[in-house]
Design an enzyme around this catalytic site. Sequence first.
Site, PDB file in Angstrom:
ATOM      1  N   HIS A 292       0.861  -1.183   0.000  1.00 29.16           N
ATOM      2  CA  HIS A 292       0.000   0.000   0.000  1.00 29.16           C
ATOM      3  C   HIS A 292       0.895   1.230   0.000  1.00 29.16           C
ATOM      4  O   HIS A 292       1.691   1.428   0.912  1.00 29.16           O
ATOM      5  CB  HIS A 292      -0.917   0.020   1.226  1.00 29.16           C
ATOM      6  CG  HIS A 292      -1.928   1.132   1.194  1.00 29.16           C
ATOM      7  ND1 HIS A 292      -3.263   0.914   0.947  1.00 29.16           N
ATOM      8  CD2 HIS A 292      -1.793   2.465   1.354  1.00 29.16           C
ATOM      9  CE1 HIS A 292      -3.913   2.061   0.962  1.00 29.16           C
ATOM     10  NE2 HIS A 292      -3.039   3.026   1.216  1.00 29.16           N
ATOM     11  N   CYS A 293       0.759   2.045  -1.034  1.00 26.84           N
ATOM     12  CA  CYS A 293       1.499   3.324  -1.062  1.00 26.84           C
ATOM     13  C   CYS A 293       0.485   4.438  -1.310  1.00 26.84           C
ATOM     14  O   CYS A 293      -0.254   4.814  -0.405  1.00 26.84           O
ATOM     15  CB  CYS A 293       2.613   3.289  -2.109  1.00 26.84           C
ATOM     16  SG  CYS A 293       2.072   2.822  -3.750  1.00 26.84           S
TER      17      CYS A 293
END
Length: 436
Positions: A292-293
Amino acid sequence: MVTGAKSKANMKPVKKKKIEEPELEPLCCCEYIDRNGEKNHVAACLCDCQDLDEGCDRWFTCKSVQPETCERIMDTISDRLRIPWLRGAKKINISIIPPLLLLPGFLHVASWHFLLGVVVLTSLPVLALWYYYLTHRRKEQTLFFLSLGLFSLGYMYYVFLREVVPRGRVGPSRLTVLTCGLFLILFALYRAKKNPGYLSSPANEATPLSNSQIECLSREGQEKTKGFLAADPSGSVSSRAVKGDLKSSSRVLAGSPTKVKEDWCAKCQLVRPARAWHCRICGICVRRMDHHCVCCVGESNHQAFILALLIFLLTSVYGITLTLDTICRDRSVFTALFYCPGVYSDYSSALSFTCVWYSVIITVGMAYIFLIQLINISYNVTEREVQQALRQKTGRRLLWGLIVDTGQYNRGFLRNWHQFSTLGACAVPHPAEDIV
């Protein structure tokens, strides 16, 4: 007979008149319903804020402010920060604003002098990484990095049009190519922001498994290597075992000869299929979750994420080359990047040169992420599986840790890339989603 017909007619249910609820008055463009459920106005954003007054008094008197007070102040600011809109003022996410205000100011200050440029361009990545660590540690959703990325693209393009194009070295064809690359980046980001493959949450109560469901699970979960959670020897999962061990991360579905291992997510209340994981930021399980960015990257949007990285790298390198060729003539790109005499004598050239170095820093970071993604795809591992293998010391490290091969799903270079190219192409049934 007549009396019977009359009695039947009289027995018909009488329709009750619907009670008309009073309609709420429509909100004007500057009104909104606040977090307390009361009607408020944008103009009253600074009224009745006791926590802010108390915090300011403590700051002025050099007294410490309690963390609970700071959280209430931030909640109040984020609730009252709105813009006028049709049928009520719209709420603005406060994490969007810092990049819009800080980035242009920092880049203009960095263009004043070479030493200021070194200090500012060194501190920007440090501050971004610190904020990334802070938000991920608190498991908070933020639009800061999405706002920073989109605004950086727009601002770099604006500086290019205003400071570089008027110098006459960039023709219409080159400008068209760069503009098309920018729109392709935005399109790829739009595709990457779509559903990454969320798992739907079933009912909250546990139900016994049938033999057909256990057989389907045994075919689907042969590659999982997670931990165990107790199950009944009769073949049906005990609801008492599930409720008593919600803190455990997995359970075994007994009743099959191979004792199938399936992940049990206590938060989503479902059995996850192979390679799925619970995203702490999104708060939901994702199929083949990678990381997750800016967004959660999973089975359905991993290809779009890789495509966005590739287009960004090509477009950024092309824009950097055009800018350096314009402000540092008769020099190669690599030489002009480190040695461009007289660039700080002109403010326009200094600002363009500073934006070039900012773009280089962002491009190097994205290139590293792109390289890691290519390596992981070649070995058929996700970033989440790499981190887990490093913690448990179950992976094989190559090239000083740049490559981590878990060996669990690796089927060879060509087969791994073929599997990645077909992600999300066909809907594979996952009966484990509906099992609780």
